[in-house]
Design an enzyme around this catalytic site. Structure first.
Site, PDB file in Angstrom:
ATOM      1  N   HIS A  86       0.794  -1.228   0.000  1.00  9.45           N
ATOM      2  CA  HIS A  86       0.000   0.000   0.000  1.00  9.45           C
ATOM      3  C   HIS A  86       0.835   1.292   0.000  1.00  9.45           C
ATOM      4  O   HIS A  86       0.777   2.103  -0.920  1.00  9.45           O
ATOM      5  CB  HIS A  86      -0.906   0.045   1.236  1.00  9.45           C
ATOM      6  CG  HIS A  86      -1.760  -1.160   1.449  1.00  9.45           C
ATOM      7  ND1 HIS A  86      -2.920  -1.365   0.750  1.00  9.45           N
ATOM      8  CD2 HIS A  86      -1.641  -2.223   2.288  1.00  9.45           C
ATOM      9  CE1 HIS A  86      -3.483  -2.501   1.161  1.00  9.45           C
ATOM     10  NE2 HIS A  86      -2.725  -3.030   2.091  1.00  9.45           N
TER      11      HIS A  86
HETATM   12  C1  BDR Z   1      -3.122   0.724   5.321  1.00 11.43           C
HETATM   13  O1  BDR Z   1      -3.314   0.188   6.629  1.00 11.43           O
HETATM   14  C2  BDR Z   1      -2.110  -0.268   7.162  1.00 11.43           C
HETATM   15  O2  BDR Z   1      -2.289  -1.550   7.673  1.00 11.43           O
HETATM   16  C3  BDR Z   1      -1.075  -0.193   6.073  1.00 11.43           C
HETATM   17  O3  BDR Z   1       0.175   0.203   6.606  1.00 11.43           O
HETATM   18  C4  BDR Z   1      -1.631   0.837   5.123  1.00 11.43           C
HETATM   19  O4  BDR Z   1      -1.212   2.140   5.470  1.00 11.43           O
HETATM   20  C5  BDR Z   1      -3.828  -0.169   4.320  1.00 11.43           C
HETATM   21  O5  BDR Z   1      -5.191  -0.210   4.589  1.00 11.43           O
END
Ligand code: BDR
Ligand code: CA
Length: 313
Positions: A243
Site C-alpha cells: 500500500h
Molecule cells: C493501510 O493500513 C495499514 O495496515 C497499512 O500500513 C496501510 O497504510 C492499508 O489499509
C-alpha cells in the site's frame, strides 16, 4: 529540479517501512524533512521505534523522527497486529535503534515546519491514520494554505473496505481526523485500495528484492513475505498489496498512476459504514471536487522503480 520537501506521517508497518526506504533512497527527487509517527498499525511506542529502525536500516540515522498522537481524536485506538505482527515490523530480525527520538512533539514539528518553510513548498505524506495532520490543522489553521500537497494512502471506492466491509484501515481508525483533512481545502492526492490492491508483491517481485542481496533488499523481502501470509489468505490473490509505497512512488514518478479529481467525503456517524470514503467517482453529485482519487497503477513500472531505488541503499 530541486528535491520536493516532504514530511512522512506514518505508523510502521512493513509497507510504511518500504515507503520510507523508497523516499530515503531517492534524494534527487525527495528531501525528507522529518518522519512523524502516529498510533495506527501498532501503538505509538512501537511506530516511533519502528520508524527509527527503518532509518538505520537505510543507513540514514540523521533523519529526524518525532512521536505524535497516541490515540485518535475522539475514539479508542484500533490496531492491526493481525496483519503486521506484534511489533508492527515482524518478518526480519532488525536491531533496536541507536538514533534518538526527537524531543519535539510531531504535531509541533509539522506546524513549525510549515510556518518556517516558504509557503507551498512542503508536501505531507500520511501513511497511517490522519490524527497528527488533523490535530496540526485544528491547532494552527494558518498552516493549511501553506501545504503544497497532501499525498496519502487511505480509503477505497470499488474495493470498498479492508477493516470493515466499507472502510479502509487508515480512515477507519480516525474518521474525524480524515474528515478534517478532506474538508481542509489543501490539495489532496489519494492512493486508495483501488490502486494498492493492484500493487501486489508476487513471488518474482519478492525474489527481485531478495536478489539485491543487501541488508535492505533482504529485509524488504522478509517484511513482504510476512504480511503476504495474511493478505494471500484473505484475498486469494497472487501476492500481498504494497500500500504505502504508492505514496512515495507518486512523488518520484506520478505518471505511474491515473485517477480522477472528484469529491470525497468521510462517513463519521453511521455505525454500519463508519470511515467509508464516499467517493463521487461517477460525478453524480454537484459536490465540489476536493481530491485526486487514484484508480490505476502501472504495477510493473512501480516494482521496477522500487527495486532499482532500494538497490541504492
Ligand atoms: C493501510 O493500513 C495499514 O495496515 C497499512 O500500513 C496501510 O497504510 C492499508 O489499509
Ligand atoms: Ca501505514
Amino acid at each position: 529540479m530541486s528535491a520536493r520537501k516532504i514530511i512522512i506521517d506514518t505508523d510502521p508497518g512493513q509497507d510504511d517501512a518500504v515507503a520510507i526506504l523508497l523516499a530515503l533512497a531517492s534524494p534527487e527527487e525527495i528531501e525528507v524533512l522529518g518522519i512523524t509517527a502516529v498510533a495506527g498499525n501498532v501503538p505509538l511506542p512501537l511506530t516511533e521505534k519502528n520508524a527509527r529502525i527503518v532509518c538505520e536500516l537505510a543507513g540514514k540515522p540523521e533523519t529526524k523522527v518525532f512521536a505524535g498522537c497516541d490515540v485518535p481524536m475522539r475514539r479508542p485506538l484500533v490496531t492491526a497486529e493481525h496483519v503486521h505482527g506484534k511489533t508492527g515490523l515482524d518478518g526480519p530480525e532488525l536491531p533496536d535503534p541507536v538514533m534518538a527520538l526527537q524531543d519535539q512533539h510531531a504535531v509541533d514539528f509539522i506546524i513549525e515546519t510549515l510556518r518556517a518553510e516558504p509557503s507551498g513548498t512542503v508536501t505531507l505524506c500520511p501513511l497511517g491514520p490522519l490524527t497528527n495532520i488533523a490535530t496540526a490543522f485544528t491547532r494552527a489553521p494558518d498552516i493549511v494554505a501553506r501545504v503544497q500537497e497532501i499525498v496519502l494512502m487511505g480509503g477505497a471506492y470499488f474495493e470498498v473496505g479492508n477493516i470493515t466491509p466499507t472502510a479502509e484501515f487508515n480512515i477507519y481508525v480516525d474518521p474525524e481526523a480524515a474528515d478534517i483533512v478532506f474538508k481542509s481545502g489543501a490539495p489532496i492526492v489519494v492512493m486508495p485500495l483501488d490502486v494498492t490492491h493492484k500493487a501486489l508483491v508476487t513471488q518474482p517481485r519478492n525474489d527481485a528484492f531478495r536478489a539485491l542481496d543487501t541488508a535492505v533488499g533482504i529485509a524488504v523481502a522478509q517484511m513482504t513475505d510476512f504480511f503476504e501470509r495474511f493478505d494471500k489468505e484473505k484475498y486469494g490473490s497472487a501476492g500481498a498489496p504494497l500500500h504505502d509505497p504508492c505514496v512515495t512512488a507518486y512523488l518520484i514518478w506520478p505518471d505511474l498512476f491515473t485517477g480522477r479529481h472528484i469529491n470525497v467525503e468521510i462517513e463519521t456517524t453511521s455505525e454500519l459504514t463508519l470511515g467509508m470514503t464516499v467517493a463521487d467517482w461517477w460525478r453524480v453529485t454537484d459536490r465540489a471536487p476536493n481530491a485526486t482519487f487514484m484508480g490505476d497503477i502501472d504495477a510493473d513500472g512501480f516494482f521496477t522503480l522500487l527495486t532499482e531505488r532500494l538497490a541504492r541503499l
